[in-house]
Design a protein around this motif. Sequence first.
Motif, PDB file in Angstrom:
ATOM      1  N   MET A 110      30.734 -20.228  -2.155  1.00  0.00           N
ATOM      2  CA  MET A 110      32.155 -19.701  -3.458  1.00  0.00           C
ATOM      3  C   MET A 110      33.031 -18.734  -3.513  1.00  0.00           C
ATOM      4  SD  MET A 110      31.564 -19.619  -7.404  1.00  0.00           S
ATOM      5  CE  MET A 110      30.212 -19.733  -7.306  1.00  0.00           C
ATOM      6  N   LYS A 111      34.486 -19.337  -3.192  1.00  0.00           N
ATOM      7  CA  LYS A 111      35.335 -18.646  -2.970  1.00  0.00           C
ATOM      8  C   LYS A 111      36.006 -17.516  -3.704  1.00  0.00           C
ATOM      9  CE  LYS A 111      37.464 -22.952  -1.730  1.00  0.00           C
ATOM     10  NZ  LYS A 111      38.433 -23.523  -1.279  1.00  0.00           N
ATOM     11  N   PRO A 112      36.420 -16.495  -3.239  1.00  0.00           N
ATOM     12  CA  PRO A 112      36.493 -15.416  -4.118  1.00  0.00           C
ATOM     13  C   PRO A 112      36.621 -15.864  -5.464  1.00  0.00           C
ATOM     14  CG  PRO A 112      36.836 -14.685  -1.653  1.00  0.00           C
ATOM     15  CD  PRO A 112      36.610 -16.945  -2.044  1.00  0.00           C
ATOM     16  N   GLU A 113      38.129 -16.564  -5.431  1.00  0.00           N
ATOM     17  CA  GLU A 113      38.882 -16.619  -6.523  1.00  0.00           C
ATOM     18  C   GLU A 113      38.610 -17.703  -7.761  1.00  0.00           C
ATOM     19  OE1 GLU A 113      40.145 -17.605  -3.468  1.00  0.00           O
ATOM     20  OE2 GLU A 113      40.229 -19.928  -3.699  1.00  0.00           O
ATOM     21  N   LYS A 114      37.286 -17.828  -7.414  1.00  0.00           N
ATOM     22  CA  LYS A 114      35.975 -18.552  -8.459  1.00  0.00           C
ATOM     23  C   LYS A 114      34.955 -17.535  -9.228  1.00  0.00           C
ATOM     24  CE  LYS A 114      36.058 -22.909  -7.715  1.00  0.00           C
ATOM     25  NZ  LYS A 114      35.156 -24.904  -7.416  1.00  0.00           N
ATOM     26  N   ASP A 138      34.131 -11.959 -12.291  1.00  0.00           N
ATOM     27  CA  ASP A 138      33.950 -10.511 -12.766  1.00  0.00           C
ATOM     28  C   ASP A 138      33.414  -9.864 -11.206  1.00  0.00           C
ATOM     29  OD1 ASP A 138      33.300 -10.704 -16.100  1.00  0.00           O
ATOM     30  OD2 ASP A 138      34.409 -10.149 -15.342  1.00  0.00           O
ATOM     31  N   GLU A 139      33.448  -8.183 -10.881  1.00  0.00           N
ATOM     32  CA  GLU A 139      33.364  -7.539 -10.450  1.00  0.00           C
ATOM     33  C   GLU A 139      32.711  -6.830 -10.567  1.00  0.00           C
ATOM     34  OE1 GLU A 139      35.021  -7.362  -6.025  1.00  0.00           O
ATOM     35  OE2 GLU A 139      36.051  -9.542  -6.412  1.00  0.00           O
ATOM     36  N   ALA A 140      31.307  -5.795 -10.583  1.00  0.00           N
ATOM     37  CA  ALA A 140      30.971  -4.637 -10.387  1.00  0.00           C
ATOM     38  C   ALA A 140      29.775  -4.508  -9.413  1.00  0.00           C
ATOM     39  CB  ALA A 140      29.601  -5.148 -12.095  1.00  0.00           C
ATOM     40  N   CYS A 141      29.655  -2.604  -9.537  1.00  0.00           N
ATOM     41  CA  CYS A 141      29.299  -2.031  -8.326  1.00  0.00           C
ATOM     42  C   CYS A 141      27.841  -1.894  -8.966  1.00  0.00           C
ATOM     43  CB  CYS A 141      30.456  -1.325  -8.208  1.00  0.00           C
ATOM     44  SG  CYS A 141      28.933  -0.247  -7.074  1.00  0.00           S
ATOM     45  N   ILE A 142      27.006  -1.825  -8.002  1.00  0.00           N
ATOM     46  CA  ILE A 142      25.173  -1.660  -8.590  1.00  0.00           C
ATOM     47  C   ILE A 142      25.730  -0.556  -8.910  1.00  0.00           C
ATOM     48  CG2 ILE A 142      24.764  -0.886  -5.989  1.00  0.00           C
ATOM     49  CD1 ILE A 142      22.462  -2.586  -8.855  1.00  0.00           C
ATOM     50  N   GLY A 143      25.949   0.437  -9.110  1.00  0.00           N
ATOM     51  CA  GLY A 143      25.916   1.716  -9.498  1.00  0.00           C
ATOM     52  C   GLY A 143      26.274   1.584 -10.536  1.00  0.00           C
ATOM     53  N   ASP A 144      27.367   1.076 -11.083  1.00  0.00           N
ATOM     54  CA  ASP A 144      27.793   0.753 -12.437  1.00  0.00           C
ATOM     55  C   ASP A 144      26.346   0.247 -13.339  1.00  0.00           C
ATOM     56  OD1 ASP A 144      30.287   2.554 -11.927  1.00  0.00           O
ATOM     57  OD2 ASP A 144      31.611   0.226 -11.843  1.00  0.00           O
ATOM     58  N   MET A 201      28.979 -13.758 -11.833  1.00  0.00           N
ATOM     59  CA  MET A 201      29.317 -12.157 -11.580  1.00  0.00           C
ATOM     60  C   MET A 201      29.678 -12.226  -9.907  1.00  0.00           C
ATOM     61  SD  MET A 201      27.723  -9.703 -14.638  1.00  0.00           S
ATOM     62  CE  MET A 201      28.266  -8.354 -13.750  1.00  0.00           C
ATOM     63  N   ALA A 202      29.941 -10.539  -9.593  1.00  0.00           N
ATOM     64  CA  ALA A 202      30.088 -10.754  -8.128  1.00  0.00           C
ATOM     65  C   ALA A 202      29.530  -9.261  -8.304  1.00  0.00           C
ATOM     66  CB  ALA A 202      31.182 -10.136  -7.413  1.00  0.00           C
ATOM     67  N   VAL A 203      28.086  -9.235  -7.482  1.00  0.00           N
ATOM     68  CA  VAL A 203      28.075  -7.890  -7.445  1.00  0.00           C
ATOM     69  C   VAL A 203      27.826  -6.972  -6.255  1.00  0.00           C
ATOM     70  CG1 VAL A 203      26.010  -6.118  -7.620  1.00  0.00           C
ATOM     71  CG2 VAL A 203      25.766  -7.844  -9.394  1.00  0.00           C
ATOM     72  N   GLU A 204      28.317  -5.895  -6.186  1.00  0.00           N
ATOM     73  CA  GLU A 204      28.731  -5.056  -4.929  1.00  0.00           C
ATOM     74  C   GLU A 204      27.870  -4.102  -4.248  1.00  0.00           C
ATOM     75  OE1 GLU A 204      32.395  -2.970  -2.945  1.00  0.00           O
ATOM     76  OE2 GLU A 204      32.459  -3.531  -4.622  1.00  0.00           O
ATOM     77  N   PHE A 205      27.274  -3.790  -2.958  1.00  0.00           N
ATOM     78  CA  PHE A 205      26.112  -3.290  -3.544  1.00  0.00           C
ATOM     79  C   PHE A 205      27.384  -1.932  -2.550  1.00  0.00           C
ATOM     80  CE2 PHE A 205      23.823  -6.458  -3.513  1.00  0.00           C
ATOM     81  CZ  PHE A 205      22.890  -6.381  -4.489  1.00  0.00           C
ATOM     82  N   GLU A 206      26.278  -1.115  -1.809  1.00  0.00           N
ATOM     83  CA  GLU A 206      26.300  -0.222  -1.206  1.00  0.00           C
ATOM     84  C   GLU A 206      26.333  -0.330   0.634  1.00  0.00           C
ATOM     85  OE1 GLU A 206      24.627   0.976  -3.702  1.00  0.00           O
ATOM     86  OE2 GLU A 206      26.287   2.261  -4.694  1.00  0.00           O
ATOM     87  N   GLU A 207      25.771  -1.055   0.496  1.00  0.00           N
ATOM     88  CA  GLU A 207      25.167  -1.245   2.210  1.00  0.00           C
ATOM     89  C   GLU A 207      25.547  -3.074   2.635  1.00  0.00           C
ATOM     90  OE1 GLU A 207      21.691  -2.988  -0.846  1.00  0.00           O
ATOM     91  OE2 GLU A 207      22.554  -0.473  -0.011  1.00  0.00           O
ATOM     92  N   THR A 208      26.193  -3.090   3.650  1.00  0.00           N
ATOM     93  CA  THR A 208      26.589  -4.317   4.213  1.00  0.00           C
ATOM     94  C   THR A 208      24.539  -5.080   4.288  1.00  0.00           C
ATOM     95  OG1 THR A 208      28.164  -3.887   5.140  1.00  0.00           O
ATOM     96  CG2 THR A 208      27.204  -5.718   5.772  1.00  0.00           C
ATOM     97  N   LEU A 233      29.096  -7.711  -1.213  1.00  0.00           N
ATOM     98  CA  LEU A 233      29.169  -8.891  -1.920  1.00  0.00           C
ATOM     99  C   LEU A 233      27.337  -9.640  -2.345  1.00  0.00           C
ATOM    100  CD1 LEU A 233      33.004  -9.613  -2.956  1.00  0.00           C
ATOM    101  CD2 LEU A 233      32.158  -7.507  -3.962  1.00  0.00           C
ATOM    102  N   LEU A 234      27.433 -10.084  -3.260  1.00  0.00           N
ATOM    103  CA  LEU A 234      26.839 -10.831  -4.026  1.00  0.00           C
ATOM    104  C   LEU A 234      26.911 -11.393  -5.030  1.00  0.00           C
ATOM    105  CD1 LEU A 234      23.348 -12.535  -3.391  1.00  0.00           C
ATOM    106  CD2 LEU A 234      22.788 -10.833  -5.202  1.00  0.00           C
ATOM    107  N   VAL A 235      27.154 -13.188  -4.586  1.00  0.00           N
ATOM    108  CA  VAL A 235      27.237 -13.185  -6.411  1.00  0.00           C
ATOM    109  C   VAL A 235      26.022 -13.909  -6.658  1.00  0.00           C
ATOM    110  CG1 VAL A 235      28.647 -15.599  -7.022  1.00  0.00           C
ATOM    111  CG2 VAL A 235      29.333 -14.284  -5.169  1.00  0.00           C
ATOM    112  N   ILE A 236      26.534 -13.822  -8.354  1.00  0.00           N
ATOM    113  CA  ILE A 236      25.510 -14.296  -9.133  1.00  0.00           C
ATOM    114  C   ILE A 236      25.633 -15.313 -10.400  1.00  0.00           C
ATOM    115  CG2 ILE A 236      23.600 -12.361  -8.867  1.00  0.00           C
ATOM    116  CD1 ILE A 236      24.298 -11.241 -11.246  1.00  0.00           C
TER     117      ILE A 236
END
Length: 113
Positions: free
Chosen positions: A1-5, A8-14, A33-40, A81-84
């Motif tokens: 999945m390309k980032p431009e597709k 929304d992006e959301a942090c797991i903390g949010d 959605m893209a979920v952003e985690f603190e760890e890689t 990033l994890l895309v869901i």
Amino acid sequence: MKPEKIIDEACIGDIEQGTVPLPTKNSKKPLIMAVEFEETIETPDQLFKGFKRLRLTEWFKRLKSNKQRVVPLMPHKKSTLLVIGIGTVFAIGMAYKGYRNYKDKHNPQKKLK
């Protein structure tokens, strides 16, 4: 999945704080959605732990109570990033894609060509 597709992006903390709105079924845009985690995310074990953490949030439980399916798509390699994909269409599409990959991999006639 390309980032431009990614819509929304959301942090797991949010998500854990409940500040990310739930996507609606009647929305015209794709529920990606893209979920952003603190760890890689570098290994499948880290991906499993991250998704398990996401499943424990109240946000995820409300999605499930609304009968919306959540499908984790491929993460960006060595990224946070994890895309869901959210919805039945994603669940069916990913199941079909997995089925086609399995059939193509185990088809003896394709190996002869």
